[in-house]
Scaffold this motif. Structure first.
Motif, PDB file in Angstrom:
ATOM      1  N   MET A 308       0.728  -1.325  -0.066  1.00 48.09           N
ATOM      2  CA  MET A 308      -0.062   0.160  -0.017  1.00 48.09           C
ATOM      3  C   MET A 308       0.812   1.413   0.080  1.00 48.09           C
ATOM      4  SD  MET A 308      -2.932  -1.561   2.438  1.00 48.09           S
ATOM      5  CE  MET A 308      -3.448  -3.198   2.312  1.00 48.09           C
ATOM      6  N   CYS A 309       1.971   1.330  -0.913  1.00 44.82           N
ATOM      7  CA  CYS A 309       2.892   2.569  -0.922  1.00 44.82           C
ATOM      8  C   CYS A 309       2.344   3.301  -2.056  1.00 44.82           C
ATOM      9  CB  CYS A 309       4.178   1.785  -1.310  1.00 44.82           C
ATOM     10  SG  CYS A 309       5.019   0.930   0.156  1.00 44.82           S
ATOM     11  N   PHE A 310       1.238   3.980  -1.947  1.00 43.62           N
ATOM     12  CA  PHE A 310       0.451   4.665  -2.856  1.00 43.62           C
ATOM     13  C   PHE A 310       0.929   6.246  -2.840  1.00 43.62           C
ATOM     14  CE2 PHE A 310      -2.675   1.205  -2.460  1.00 43.62           C
ATOM     15  CZ  PHE A 310      -2.564   0.715  -3.808  1.00 43.62           C
ATOM     16  N   LYS A 311       1.640   6.595  -1.672  1.00 46.82           N
ATOM     17  CA  LYS A 311       1.812   7.864  -1.631  1.00 46.82           C
ATOM     18  C   LYS A 311       3.583   8.070  -2.051  1.00 46.82           C
ATOM     19  CE  LYS A 311      -1.114   8.789   2.096  1.00 46.82           C
ATOM     20  NZ  LYS A 311      -1.186   9.029   3.627  1.00 46.82           N
ATOM     21  N   VAL A 312       3.846   9.424  -2.542  1.00 44.55           N
ATOM     22  CA  VAL A 312       5.126   9.572  -3.117  1.00 44.55           C
ATOM     23  C   VAL A 312       6.084   9.455  -1.789  1.00 44.55           C
ATOM     24  CG1 VAL A 312       6.702  11.454  -3.902  1.00 44.55           C
ATOM     25  CG2 VAL A 312       4.295  11.181  -4.945  1.00 44.55           C
ATOM     26  N   GLY A 313       7.386   8.965  -1.997  1.00 41.49           N
ATOM     27  CA  GLY A 313       8.257   8.394  -1.098  1.00 41.49           C
ATOM     28  C   GLY A 313       8.042   7.255  -0.228  1.00 41.49           C
ATOM     29  N   GLN A 314       6.882   6.529  -0.311  1.00 41.70           N
ATOM     30  CA  GLN A 314       6.881   5.290   0.326  1.00 41.70           C
ATOM     31  C   GLN A 314       7.567   4.255  -0.322  1.00 41.70           C
ATOM     32  OE1 GLN A 314       2.246   5.088   0.605  1.00 41.70           O
ATOM     33  NE2 GLN A 314       2.726   5.247   2.839  1.00 41.70           N
ATOM     34  N   ALA A 315       8.299   3.366   0.316  1.00 42.39           N
ATOM     35  CA  ALA A 315       9.235   2.643  -0.377  1.00 42.39           C
ATOM     36  C   ALA A 315       9.079   1.177   0.322  1.00 42.39           C
ATOM     37  CB  ALA A 315      10.778   2.804  -0.302  1.00 42.39           C
ATOM     38  N   LYS A 316       9.288  -0.086  -0.526  1.00 37.95           N
ATOM     39  CA  LYS A 316       9.311  -1.444   0.160  1.00 37.95           C
ATOM     40  C   LYS A 316      10.514  -1.997  -0.308  1.00 37.95           C
ATOM     41  CE  LYS A 316       8.880  -3.682  -3.601  1.00 37.95           C
ATOM     42  NZ  LYS A 316       9.575  -5.001  -4.280  1.00 37.95           N
ATOM     43  N   ASN A 317      11.017  -3.056   0.183  1.00 35.96           N
ATOM     44  CA  ASN A 317      12.035  -4.022  -0.104  1.00 35.96           C
ATOM     45  C   ASN A 317      11.586  -5.545  -0.058  1.00 35.96           C
ATOM     46  OD1 ASN A 317      14.631  -4.173  -1.216  1.00 35.96           O
ATOM     47  ND2 ASN A 317      15.487  -4.748   0.802  1.00 35.96           N
ATOM     48  N   THR A 318      11.454  -6.362  -0.998  1.00 40.16           N
ATOM     49  CA  THR A 318      11.314  -7.386  -1.193  1.00 40.16           C
ATOM     50  C   THR A 318      12.361  -8.560  -1.360  1.00 40.16           C
ATOM     51  OG1 THR A 318       9.320  -7.000  -2.547  1.00 40.16           O
ATOM     52  CG2 THR A 318       9.858  -9.381  -2.526  1.00 40.16           C
ATOM     53  N   TYR A 319      12.470  -9.485  -0.317  1.00 43.81           N
ATOM     54  CA  TYR A 319      13.597 -10.466  -0.344  1.00 43.81           C
ATOM     55  C   TYR A 319      13.204 -11.669  -1.081  1.00 43.81           C
ATOM     56  CZ  TYR A 319      15.250  -7.108   3.202  1.00 43.81           C
ATOM     57  OH  TYR A 319      15.736  -5.966   3.564  1.00 43.81           O
ATOM     58  N   GLY A 320      13.391 -11.909  -2.070  1.00 44.17           N
ATOM     59  CA  GLY A 320      12.976 -13.135  -2.926  1.00 44.17           C
ATOM     60  C   GLY A 320      14.280 -13.722  -3.308  1.00 44.17           C
ATOM     61  N   THR A 321      14.340 -14.457  -4.602  1.00 41.31           N
ATOM     62  CA  THR A 321      15.368 -14.932  -5.193  1.00 41.31           C
ATOM     63  C   THR A 321      16.487 -13.817  -5.325  1.00 41.31           C
ATOM     64  OG1 THR A 321      14.094 -16.681  -6.488  1.00 41.31           O
ATOM     65  CG2 THR A 321      16.431 -16.074  -7.304  1.00 41.31           C
ATOM     66  N   GLY A 322      15.963 -12.576  -5.703  1.00 41.47           N
ATOM     67  CA  GLY A 322      16.759 -11.439  -5.711  1.00 41.47           C
ATOM     68  C   GLY A 322      16.134 -10.590  -4.696  1.00 41.47           C
ATOM     69  N   CYS A 323      16.789  -9.236  -4.778  1.00 42.07           N
ATOM     70  CA  CYS A 323      16.262  -8.373  -3.695  1.00 42.07           C
ATOM     71  C   CYS A 323      15.973  -6.859  -4.412  1.00 42.07           C
ATOM     72  CB  CYS A 323      17.453  -8.283  -2.677  1.00 42.07           C
ATOM     73  SG  CYS A 323      16.707  -7.219  -1.202  1.00 42.07           S
ATOM     74  N   PHE A 324      14.640  -6.350  -3.962  1.00 43.62           N
ATOM     75  CA  PHE A 324      14.252  -5.322  -4.912  1.00 43.62           C
ATOM     76  C   PHE A 324      13.720  -4.322  -3.965  1.00 43.62           C
ATOM     77  CE2 PHE A 324      14.328  -9.349  -7.202  1.00 43.62           C
ATOM     78  CZ  PHE A 324      14.959  -9.152  -8.290  1.00 43.62           C
ATOM     79  N   LEU A 325      14.331  -3.161  -4.151  1.00 42.68           N
ATOM     80  CA  LEU A 325      13.957  -1.954  -3.446  1.00 42.68           C
ATOM     81  C   LEU A 325      13.061  -0.947  -4.243  1.00 42.68           C
ATOM     82  CD1 LEU A 325      13.724  -0.182  -0.788  1.00 42.68           C
ATOM     83  CD2 LEU A 325      16.147   0.484  -1.047  1.00 42.68           C
ATOM     84  N   LEU A 326      11.992  -0.658  -4.163  1.00 40.06           N
ATOM     85  CA  LEU A 326      11.004   0.283  -4.839  1.00 40.06           C
ATOM     86  C   LEU A 326      10.583   1.505  -4.019  1.00 40.06           C
ATOM     87  CD1 LEU A 326      11.192  -2.008  -6.834  1.00 40.06           C
ATOM     88  CD2 LEU A 326       8.884  -1.281  -7.654  1.00 40.06           C
ATOM     89  N   CYS A 327      11.004   2.611  -4.533  1.00 37.06           N
ATOM     90  CA  CYS A 327      10.310   3.813  -3.891  1.00 37.06           C
ATOM     91  C   CYS A 327       9.475   4.601  -4.979  1.00 37.06           C
ATOM     92  CB  CYS A 327      11.444   4.625  -3.685  1.00 37.06           C
ATOM     93  SG  CYS A 327      10.745   6.207  -2.952  1.00 37.06           S
ATOM     94  N   ASN A 328       8.209   4.793  -4.584  1.00 37.94           N
ATOM     95  CA  ASN A 328       7.238   5.654  -5.262  1.00 37.94           C
ATOM     96  C   ASN A 328       7.574   6.958  -5.452  1.00 37.94           C
ATOM     97  OD1 ASN A 328       4.687   6.884  -6.122  1.00 37.94           O
ATOM     98  ND2 ASN A 328       3.419   5.628  -5.294  1.00 37.94           N
ATOM     99  N   THR A 329       7.666   7.544  -6.744  1.00 44.54           N
ATOM    100  CA  THR A 329       8.279   9.033  -6.959  1.00 44.54           C
ATOM    101  C   THR A 329       6.904   9.533  -7.741  1.00 44.54           C
ATOM    102  OG1 THR A 329       8.933   8.384  -9.211  1.00 44.54           O
ATOM    103  CG2 THR A 329      10.447   8.203  -7.472  1.00 44.54           C
ATOM    104  N   GLY A 330       5.898   9.147  -7.761  1.00 48.94           N
ATOM    105  CA  GLY A 330       4.553   9.842  -8.272  1.00 48.94           C
ATOM    106  C   GLY A 330       4.497   9.706  -9.714  1.00 48.94           C
ATOM    107  N   VAL A 331       3.885  10.754 -10.524  1.00 46.19           N
ATOM    108  CA  VAL A 331       3.326  10.538 -11.578  1.00 46.19           C
ATOM    109  C   VAL A 331       4.298  10.875 -12.660  1.00 46.19           C
ATOM    110  CG1 VAL A 331       0.888  10.668 -11.154  1.00 46.19           C
ATOM    111  CG2 VAL A 331       1.929  12.959 -11.420  1.00 46.19           C
ATOM    112  N   LYS A 332       5.495  11.446 -12.116  1.00 50.02           N
ATOM    113  CA  LYS A 332       6.564  12.026 -12.907  1.00 50.02           C
ATOM    114  C   LYS A 332       7.840  11.080 -12.670  1.00 50.02           C
ATOM    115  CE  LYS A 332       5.243  16.892 -13.737  1.00 50.02           C
ATOM    116  NZ  LYS A 332       5.869  18.287 -13.329  1.00 50.02           N
ATOM    117  N   PRO A 333       8.418  10.676 -14.163  1.00 50.32           N
ATOM    118  CA  PRO A 333       9.725   9.780 -13.515  1.00 50.32           C
ATOM    119  C   PRO A 333      10.781  10.469 -13.086  1.00 50.32           C
ATOM    120  CG  PRO A 333       9.225  10.327 -16.050  1.00 50.32           C
ATOM    121  CD  PRO A 333       7.960  10.655 -15.342  1.00 50.32           C
ATOM    122  N   VAL A 334      11.462  10.018 -12.428  1.00 44.73           N
ATOM    123  CA  VAL A 334      12.689  10.484 -12.047  1.00 44.73           C
ATOM    124  C   VAL A 334      13.952   9.586 -12.285  1.00 44.73           C
ATOM    125  CG1 VAL A 334      14.044  10.923  -9.649  1.00 44.73           C
ATOM    126  CG2 VAL A 334      11.455  11.284  -9.483  1.00 44.73           C
TER     127      VAL A 334
END
Length: 570
Positions: A308-334
């Motif tokens: 539920m990281c629907f707000k700009v600046g919210q982030a999550k890290n998933t630990y599976g086979t690899g590891c993936f950290l995503l941060c929501n930056t909103g409607v404009k790509p950074v």
């Protein structure tokens, strides 16, 4: 309400027993992971609530999960392990027919479990799909059969292809296409895998020439097969998966003719690109015939939604086979200046805007557990890894850089290889186990540092999910190394939850309300840092020193009589 207690995690899956080539009529035998079911006494034996399901097709297993949209509660699920084959060093493949069969099996077994719980399967109103992302398939639309094994995202066979592509870029810049794709030219992404298939597999080239070929990532293959296959199956993908191909313009949200020309890929073999939440088609076989497939998200985007990281600046890290950290930056790509990827986070409807994310990708996380178990025989299970590491309490100066597939973010250095350093006569397998867990945490720290620099707003806590988060020592180590709290939901299936949310919210389904006021927050546990900043920084600095020693290991690659010859430096 009935609940299900899982006794396994994604990181528990066993390695492939054997190397398989594609056999189109092959019906695999594989292990199923059964889950213990704990049934609460229902008031009338039948659930009155609508339910939403998700297919979660990961690198090492397939799952089918059913959720209650009102509570986000997991009702039941079933899991099947997926075999991997390694035909040559650096090659990683999976059988598309095994993947498909595992999907069917998981659906049917879950439906049986729901019936045993006296839950009517007609309560399932929609199905979402989430998938391992860059894994690449080509199949024949007339026969419905794959033309080669799926080339898995981790695969390194395209290194020479990548080098050729970079050589023709102005200034030999691996970021030459980043302004359109958000990605560096790398073995990681689908376009180079597709280019390899076109160049090296006669059946693929012939199918393209005769207009029979279809390309897709795993989501496209599953949706096409489940909606009819050669008898009218829907050939589509969503924006999150398309954004990982290097053929998709993340600004126009369309396949890009210039990118297709750069990789020499025919546009006509590509799937239609849709939003992440809309009805794509309906199930054409099995117990859920007639149920719409109405959500599609690449696994890391799905986890972002599920957290539920629907707000700009919210982030999550998933630990599976690899590891993936995503941060929501909103409607404009950074665009990142520090080695991160710009990717599409989600697009929740045809008329809704696309949201973007900065992503840090680590190739090897849970895969290091599999390596220690299957390749080295040091442990028998992931639970044993935690016990061994806990017994040591420290790596005693041992540092492990698991660069088995080169280094991804923030380095994007394919020449790196795995390294264990700082060994002494005192070092034993417990210290190595601890160093392996620390390696996952240090890699996350590198990504978090880059993300803080790009965003200018340091994260104050990290939300986590994925199979490895069941390891409490790993979670505590991660908090110690980041020096911020780590928050783990008690329901770890957030990737599947995200796909279910997208499916349930789709126009025409409308059983899951994603407005902020109605979202159900997930119960969670918080891990606080327990070591001082100075110790954390010292250990991290030593790790960075080890990473530099892993660099530039593969210095030359030649081809002799069709065999790759690697000449190592140092």
């Amino acid at each position: 309400m009935a609940t299900v207690t899982s006794r396994c995690s994604l990181s528990d899956t066993a390695a492939a027993d054997s190397i398989k080539s594609v056999a189109v009529e092959y019906l695999p035998t594989y292990k199923t992971v059964h889950l213990s079911v704990r049934m609460a006494a229902p008031s009338n034996g039948i659930t009155a609530d609508p339910l939403v399901a998700a297919i979660d097709q990961g690198t090492s297993s397939t799952r089918f999960l059913v959720f209650n949209p009102k509570t986000a509660e997991l009702i039941s699920h079933h899991q099947v392990e997926i075999s991997q084959s390694f035909p040559k060093e650096g090659w990683v493949e999976e059988d598309p027919m095994e993947i498909l069969q595992s999907v069917h099996d998981c659906i049917e077994r879950t439906c049986e479990k729901l019936t045993q719980l006296q839950i009517d399967i007609s309560s399932i109103k929609a199905i979402g799909v989430t998938n391992q992302r860059e894994t690449t398939l080509v199949w024949d639309k007339e026969t419905g059969k794959p033309l080669y094994n799926a080339i898995v995202w981790l695969d390194l066979r395209t290194q020479s292809t990548v080098e050729r592509l970079i050589d023709k870029a102005p200034g030999k810049d691996k970021n030459h296409l980043k302004h359109k794709t958000g990605l560096p030219i790398s073995t990681y992404f689908s376009a180079v895998k597709l280019r390899w298939l076109l160049d090296n597999v006669k059946e693929v080239a012939e199918a393209v020439f005769s207009h029979r070929a279809m390309f897709g990532t795993v989501d496209s293959w599953i949706i096409w097969c489940l909606t009819g296959g050669k008898s009218g199956g829907v050939h589509c993908t969503d924006v999150t998966n398309a954004s990982r191909t290097m053929l998709f313009n993340i600004h126009t949200l369309e396949w890009d003719s210039e990118l297709c020309k750069y990789f020499d890929v025919p546009v006509e073999i590509l799937p239609d690109v849709r939003s992440s939440s809309e009805i794509y088609g309906i199930m054409k076989s099995g117990s859920l015939t007639g149920v719409p497939i109405s959500g599609c998200l690449g696994d890391q985007s799905a986890a972002l939604v599920g957290q539920m990281c629907f707000k700009v600046g919210q982030a999550k890290n998933t630990y599976g086979t690899g590891c993936f950290l995503l941060c929501n930056t909103g409607v404009k790509p950074v665009l990142s200046d520090h080695g991160l990827l710009t990717t599409i986070a989600y697009k929740m409807g045809r008329d809704k805007p696309a949201f973007y994310a900065l992503e840090g990708s680590v190739a090897i996380a849970g895969a290091v557990v599999r390596w220690l178990k299957d390749n080295m025989g040091i442990i028998q299970s992931s639970q044993e890894l935690e016990k061994l590491a806990s017994a040591a309490g420290s790596s005693y100066g041992c540092y492990f850089v698991p660069a088995f597939s080169g280094l991804y973010a923030p380095y994007w250095e394919p020449s790196a290889r795995g390294i264990i350093c700082g060994l002494t006569q005192f070092t034993n397998r417990s210290h190595l186990a601890f160093a392996a867990l620390e390696a996952v945490c240090f890699q996350t720290r590198e990504i978090l540092d880059a993300m803080n620099q790009d965003s200018g707003v340091p994260l104050t806590q990290l939300q986590v999910d994925g199979g490895m988060t069941s390891n409490r020592l790993l979670m505590q180590l991660q908090s110690d190394i980041l020096c911020i709290p780590v928050v783990r939901p008690t329901m770890s299936e957030t990737t599947a939850l995200g796909a279910a949310m997208a499916a349930g919210a789709a126009e025409g389904v409308n059983v899951w309300d994603l407005t902020s006021d109605s979202l159900t927050s997930l119960p969670s546990e918080k891990f606080q840092p327990k070591i001082n900043l100075e110790e954390s920084e010292f250990r991290y600095a030593r790790w960075k020193k080890a990473v530099q020693r892993s660099m530039n290991w593969e210095t030359t690659e030649m081809v002799d009589n069709g065999k790759a010859l690697s000449f190592t430096g140092h």
